[in-house]
Design a protein around this motif. Sequence first.
Motif, mmCIF file in Angstrom:
data_model
loop_
_atom_site.group_PDB
_atom_site.id
_atom_site.type_symbol
_atom_site.label_atom_id
_atom_site.label_comp_id
_atom_site.label_asym_id
_atom_site.label_seq_id
_atom_site.Cartn_x
_atom_site.Cartn_y
_atom_site.Cartn_z
ATOM 1 N N UNK A 1 28.016 63.628 19.495
ATOM 2 C CA UNK A 1 27.041 64.491 20.167
ATOM 3 C C UNK A 1 25.692 63.811 20.376
ATOM 4 N N UNK A 2 25.314 62.926 19.470
ATOM 5 C CA UNK A 2 24.038 62.212 19.634
ATOM 6 C C UNK A 2 24.092 61.244 20.806
ATOM 7 N N UNK A 3 25.301 60.786 21.157
ATOM 8 C CA UNK A 3 25.437 59.936 22.344
ATOM 9 C C UNK A 3 25.159 60.738 23.614
ATOM 10 N N UNK A 4 25.609 61.983 23.637
ATOM 11 C CA UNK A 4 25.329 62.871 24.764
ATOM 12 C C UNK A 4 23.822 63.132 24.845
ATOM 13 N N UNK A 5 23.212 63.404 23.704
ATOM 14 C CA UNK A 5 21.763 63.630 23.664
ATOM 15 C C UNK A 5 21.011 62.365 24.074
ATOM 16 N N UNK A 6 21.483 61.211 23.574
ATOM 17 C CA UNK A 6 20.841 59.950 23.939
ATOM 18 C C UNK A 6 20.925 59.663 25.426
ATOM 19 N N UNK A 7 22.037 60.046 26.042
ATOM 20 C CA UNK A 7 22.189 59.880 27.488
ATOM 21 C C UNK A 7 21.124 60.679 28.227
#
Length: 230
Positions: A26-32
Motif C-alpha cells: 500500500x505504501x507503494x501506491x501512496x508513494x506513486x
Amino acid sequence: MPLDWGFGLPYNQEMKIDIVSDTVCPWCFIGKRKLEAALAARPDLEVEIAWHPFQLHPDMPAGGADRKEFTAQKFGSAERAKELYDNIKVAGQAVDIPFNFEKIKRSPNTLDSHRLIRWAYSAGCQDALVEILFRRFFIDGEDIGDHAVLIAAAEEAGMDKTLVAELLEKGADRELVSEEDTRARQMGVSGVPFFILNDKYAVSGAQDPAAFLAAFDKIAETEAAEDAPE
C-alpha cells in the motif's frame, strides 16, 4: 524491460525514474501518488518511469493465502493488523486513495503481476497498468494472483489479452523477474517503494513531494555544474 539501471538520461532532456515496488504494497501506491504530485509541480520536467519487481512475500504459495489469516500471522494478531491498516487508510485518504482492505479476501503471490508489468513496459503502458493493478487489489479487492484478473487488467491497459494469456500460461520471464528482484536486494534495496533518479539519487519510502522536489533540484544543480565550462 532493462534489467539494470544504467540507462539514465541528461536532466535537461529527460529524467529517468526507476521505481522498485510490489503490487501488494500500500505504501507503494501512496508513494506513486506523492511522486505524481511532485511531477505536477515540475510540469516542464520530462520523465520516463520504469517499474521494477520486489516481492515482499516471495515465499507466498502460488495460489496465495487467506488474507485475514495471513495478516494476523504477519503482524501478530488480527487486532494489530487492523490497527496498522487503519493507519494506512488515513495516509491513503491524504492522497485520495480510498483503500478498501476489508474487501480483499486473498493475499496473492505477486510474481505473475510483476511479469505482466514487465511486458507492459514493452507495450508502452506500464505506468497505467501499475495503477490498474493497485486499484483492482486495494480498492476493488480483486485477486491479482489470478490469471483471469491479470488478463482483464492487461486488456484494460490496452495490451493484447490473447498474447498475455499465452505468456502467463507458459511461464514466460518467471526467472528474469525473479533475477531482477534478487538484483534489487543485492543493490541494497530492503524495502519498497524505492525510487532511483537518473541512476544517481535514491528516495526511499513513500516520502512527501518535497523530498522528490529536493532531489530533482539537486540533480539539476549537479548536472549543470558538470556541464559548465571550466
